[in-house]
Design a protein around this motif. Structure first.
Motif, PDB file in Angstrom:
ATOM      1  N   GLY A  11      29.264  42.723  41.613  1.00 48.34           N
ATOM      2  CA  GLY A  11      29.665  44.014  42.647  1.00 48.34           C
ATOM      3  C   GLY A  11      29.979  43.330  43.790  1.00 48.34           C
ATOM      4  N   HIS A  12      29.987  42.029  43.969  1.00 52.33           N
ATOM      5  CA  HIS A  12      30.548  41.426  45.193  1.00 52.33           C
ATOM      6  C   HIS A  12      31.870  41.807  45.584  1.00 52.33           C
ATOM      7  N   PRO A  13      32.264  41.903  46.599  1.00 53.27           N
ATOM      8  CA  PRO A  13      33.644  42.481  47.027  1.00 53.27           C
ATOM      9  C   PRO A  13      34.826  41.449  46.537  1.00 53.27           C
ATOM     10  N   ASP A  14      34.716  40.212  46.575  1.00 50.58           N
ATOM     11  CA  ASP A  14      35.586  39.213  45.932  1.00 50.58           C
ATOM     12  C   ASP A  14      35.603  39.236  44.507  1.00 50.58           C
ATOM     13  N   VAL A  15      34.386  39.446  43.861  1.00 50.99           N
ATOM     14  CA  VAL A  15      34.384  39.570  42.463  1.00 50.99           C
ATOM     15  C   VAL A  15      35.320  40.766  41.970  1.00 50.99           C
ATOM     16  N   ILE A  34      43.837  51.987  37.964  1.00 49.58           N
ATOM     17  CA  ILE A  34      44.829  50.790  38.270  1.00 49.58           C
ATOM     18  C   ILE A  34      45.039  50.289  36.815  1.00 49.58           C
ATOM     19  N   GLY A  35      44.606  51.041  35.962  1.00 54.05           N
ATOM     20  CA  GLY A  35      45.204  50.679  34.381  1.00 54.05           C
ATOM     21  C   GLY A  35      44.037  50.168  33.052  1.00 54.05           C
ATOM     22  N   ALA A  36      42.971  50.201  33.366  1.00 56.25           N
ATOM     23  CA  ALA A  36      41.758  49.895  32.515  1.00 56.25           C
ATOM     24  C   ALA A  36      41.589  51.194  31.787  1.00 56.25           C
ATOM     25  N   SER A  37      41.640  50.883  30.449  1.00 57.57           N
ATOM     26  CA  SER A  37      41.529  52.045  29.482  1.00 57.57           C
ATOM     27  C   SER A  37      40.095  52.038  28.713  1.00 57.57           C
ATOM     28  N   PHE A  38      39.456  50.816  28.521  1.00 58.59           N
ATOM     29  CA  PHE A  38      38.236  50.975  27.874  1.00 58.59           C
ATOM     30  C   PHE A  38      37.207  50.301  28.487  1.00 58.59           C
ATOM     31  N   PHE A  39      36.018  50.704  28.309  1.00 57.39           N
ATOM     32  CA  PHE A  39      35.020  50.276  29.175  1.00 57.39           C
ATOM     33  C   PHE A  39      33.757  50.345  28.444  1.00 57.39           C
ATOM     34  N   LEU A  40      32.831  49.149  28.748  1.00 56.33           N
ATOM     35  CA  LEU A  40      31.416  49.134  28.634  1.00 56.33           C
ATOM     36  C   LEU A  40      31.007  49.401  29.599  1.00 56.33           C
ATOM     37  N   GLU A  96      29.094  51.474  36.956  1.00 51.81           N
ATOM     38  CA  GLU A  96      29.164  52.350  38.171  1.00 51.81           C
ATOM     39  C   GLU A  96      30.238  53.375  37.980  1.00 51.81           C
ATOM     40  N   PRO A  97      29.971  54.680  37.860  1.00 50.78           N
ATOM     41  CA  PRO A  97      31.091  55.728  37.586  1.00 50.78           C
ATOM     42  C   PRO A  97      32.472  55.701  38.421  1.00 50.78           C
ATOM     43  N   LEU A  98      31.854  55.349  39.689  1.00 46.23           N
ATOM     44  CA  LEU A  98      33.057  55.295  40.759  1.00 46.23           C
ATOM     45  C   LEU A  98      33.917  54.124  40.470  1.00 46.23           C
ATOM     46  N   GLN A  99      33.220  53.087  40.348  1.00 50.38           N
ATOM     47  CA  GLN A  99      34.227  51.815  40.241  1.00 50.38           C
ATOM     48  C   GLN A  99      34.805  51.919  38.975  1.00 50.38           C
TER      49      GLN A  99
END
Length: 257
Positions: free
Chosen positions: A192-196, A230-236, A220-223
């Motif tokens: 979760g580091h800002p650079d990452v 911004i374009g992601a459609s599938f999540f683990l 993290e739901p908000l993340q």
């Protein structure tokens, strides 16, 4: 007797840009897999990279999941062509391959899922569950269109080569792994580091702009909402091990107070 080939609904969902929420399964158990199938997850990853899975346990879990609408995905431990062949032969249709860092690797992985003359996948025919032991008589000609190859990017080298990897013909989607990416960026244990997070966001935007489905691990739901925008459609979003331990810890804590 002719049996029709199973359509890969996960591949179709990715191509349609549908939101797909999934979880890792690392307990290597068919009953656990069936339990997870009785939830609202869209896809489940049988983890052969970090979970204690082998070809037999993966087979049993695929058999358990087959009775349910959830979409099974198998994550392999490496790029070994023989392992890819065997995993496809037991009936896996979607593969998640870790640690991809170049378009050259992507090309070799595409060849591993294709029969000759395009690729190097060996023919198992009636020996394999994938063909329903020969009952899917047109499997050889239809298998490729139902196989979904997802390549996992989790290093600065992979990020650098992202465009070439994503645009390799035969690659169906790209998945970003923040944990290993964080470690390789010098932020071990800090996905979760800002650079990452910035690197992940830039990768998602780039792959999305290239017109290829892109996914990410995010608990993290908000993340995740931000990544979705911004374009992601599938999540683990979790794992069977984490879910069990968290629930157990919370239960005991309730009775300790």
């Amino acid at each position: 007797m002719h049996v029709p080939i199973i359509e890969n609904s996960f591949k179709r969902a990715l191509n349609a840009g549908q939101l797909q929420l999934g979880a890792f399964m690392a307990l290597a158990d068919a009953t656990t897999a069936e339990l997870m199938a009785n939830t609202d997850f869209d896809w489940l990853v049988i983890d052969g990279e970090h979970g204690p899975n082998d070809i037999n346990s993966i087979t049993r879990q695929l058999q358990s999941l087959a009775a349910y609408p959830v979409k099974p995905v198998v994550r392999l431990k490496d790029h070994n062509v023989a392992n890819i062949k065997q995993t496809l032969d037991i009936g896996a249709q979607t593969l998640l391959i870790p640690m991809v860092e170049s378009s050259g690797q992507a090309t070799q992985l595409v060849k591993a899922i294709q029969y000759a003359p395009k690729g190097v996948r060996g023919l198992g025919g009636g020996l394999t569950r994938a063909t329903r032991w020969g009952a899917i008589t047109d499997y050889l000609h239809k298998a490729e269109e139902e196989i979904c190859l997802v390549l996992q990017i989790e290093s600065p080298e992979g990020i650098e080569e992202l465009e070439g990897i994503a645009l390799t013909e035969g690659v169906d989607a790209v998945f970003i792994g923040p944990a290993d990416l964080a470690a390789s960026m010098g932020y071990l244990g800090q996905p979760g580091h800002p650079d990452v997070c910035l690197a992940v966001e830039q990768a998602i935007e780039k792959v999305h702009t290239l017109g290829k489905p892109v996914g990410v691990f995010c608990g993290e739901p908000l993340q995740a909402k931000r990544y979705r925008e911004i374009g992601a459609s599938f999540f683990l979003i979790g794992a069977d091990t984490m879910l069990l331990k968290t629930a157990a810890d919370h239960l005991v804590a309730r009775f300790r107070t």
